[in-house]
Every structure is written in C-alpha cells, then in structure tokens.
Design a protein around this motif. Structure first.
Motif, PDB file in Angstrom:
ATOM      1  N   ARG A 109      -4.313  -0.626  -2.673  1.00 16.34           N
ATOM      2  CA  ARG A 109      -3.457  -1.705  -2.561  1.00 16.34           C
ATOM      3  C   ARG A 109      -2.979  -2.236  -4.042  1.00 16.34           C
ATOM      4  NH1 ARG A 109      -4.044  -4.182   2.711  1.00 16.34           N
ATOM      5  NH2 ARG A 109      -4.926  -2.142   3.796  1.00 16.34           N
ATOM      6  N   THR A 135       0.930  -1.095   0.096  1.00 13.92           N
ATOM      7  CA  THR A 135       0.022   0.000  -0.127  1.00 13.92           C
ATOM      8  C   THR A 135       1.062   1.382   0.004  1.00 13.92           C
ATOM      9  OG1 THR A 135      -1.981   1.004   1.220  1.00 13.92           O
ATOM     10  CG2 THR A 135      -0.365   0.246   2.495  1.00 13.92           C
ATOM     11  N   ARG A 163      -3.657   4.662   0.544  1.00 12.42           N
ATOM     12  CA  ARG A 163      -4.210   3.547   0.977  1.00 12.42           C
ATOM     13  C   ARG A 163      -4.816   2.392   0.001  1.00 12.42           C
ATOM     14  NH1 ARG A 163      -7.476   5.842   6.419  1.00 12.42           N
ATOM     15  NH2 ARG A 163      -5.207   6.391   7.447  1.00 12.42           N
TER      16      ARG A 163
END
Length: 148
Positions: free
Chosen positions: A50, A44, A48
């Motif tokens: 992924r 990450t 935030r």
C-alpha cells in the motif's frame, strides 16, 4: 552500437515523459468541480503493498473519487514524479509522489514502470536509467480507497 541505441531510447523516453508531465493535470477535458484543496488516496499494485498519494488538483481529486466509487474505469493508473524522501502521510516509504505532478493513465511506456517495493529497494538509482526524470508510472497501480 547496441549500447548507444539503448541509451538513445532511454533519453528519448525521458524526453517524452518530460513533455507529458509538463502538461497541466486537468488537460484531459475534465470539468472542475468544487472539491477539497487536497485529498489522500491509498494505491496498491501487483505486490499488494500500500502507498499513499496526495492529490491537490480538483480535476484529479474528482477523477480519483470516480475511480474509487466505480463511476469510471478510464485512466485507472497513477503517474507522477517522485521525491526521494518520505512524506508525513506516507511514512512507510522513503519516497512519495510530488502532488503537483500526479496524473492518471491507461497505458504508458515501460521505462517508468516499477512496483512500489522495487522503487524503495532501488531508490538510489532513480532519476538515471531507472525511472528517468524521476517519473514513476506503476502499470499495475490502482486506487483502493480515499483516506478521510
């Protein structure tokens, strides 16, 4: 004059990254231990979002597992060359790291820094002034977990 200076700085940075990226991934003195041929990890960044990476070098797999397990805090960020197409293990994004080029770092030059979604949004510009040599080193990247 300033434009020429910026171009020279960008070319110098690209050359430095090329030299850095051509060293074997295990050149950090990490001993090779018996690990799987490949491993998937989720990273990450400050956004935030992924992103999944595939590691194929045994020393890098061990280092990533040590990071995830809290056994080390050395070289916590990911660097490598990107490939401008999605990978089966990372289908959300239109790009992925070339597993053979992935390494870890503490600090890197600014020319290779960008967030996960910024690279996606500017993928058509990568490889030129933006992420020269397709080298990406998200400064706020960190491993979240291993995907088993």
């Amino acid at each position: 004059m300033r434009r020429g200076l910026l171009k020279t700085a960008a070319l110098t940075a690209a050359a430095m990254l090329t030299l850095t990226m051509t060293q074997p991934a295990h050149a950090h003195g990490t001993a090779h231990h018996a690990v799987a041929d490949e491993a998937l990890f989720e990273i990450t960044d400050i956004t935030r979002e992924r992103f999944v990476i595939k590691l194929t070098d045994p020393a890098e797999i061990k280092h990533a597992r040590d990071l995830v397990n809290g056994e080390t805090t050395d070289r916590p960020h990911v660097v490598g060359r990107i490939i401008k197409r999605s990978a089966p293990y990372n289908p959300r994004w239109s790009y992925h790291f070339n597993p053979a080029t992935i390494d870890f770092f503490d600090m890197a030059i600014e020319v290779c820094d960008a967030t996960i979604p910024y690279v996606e949004d500017h993928l058509d510009e990568t490889g030129g002034a933006f992420l020269p040599g397709l080298v990406w080193c998200p400064w706020t990247s960190r491993l979240v977990r291993e995907i088993r």
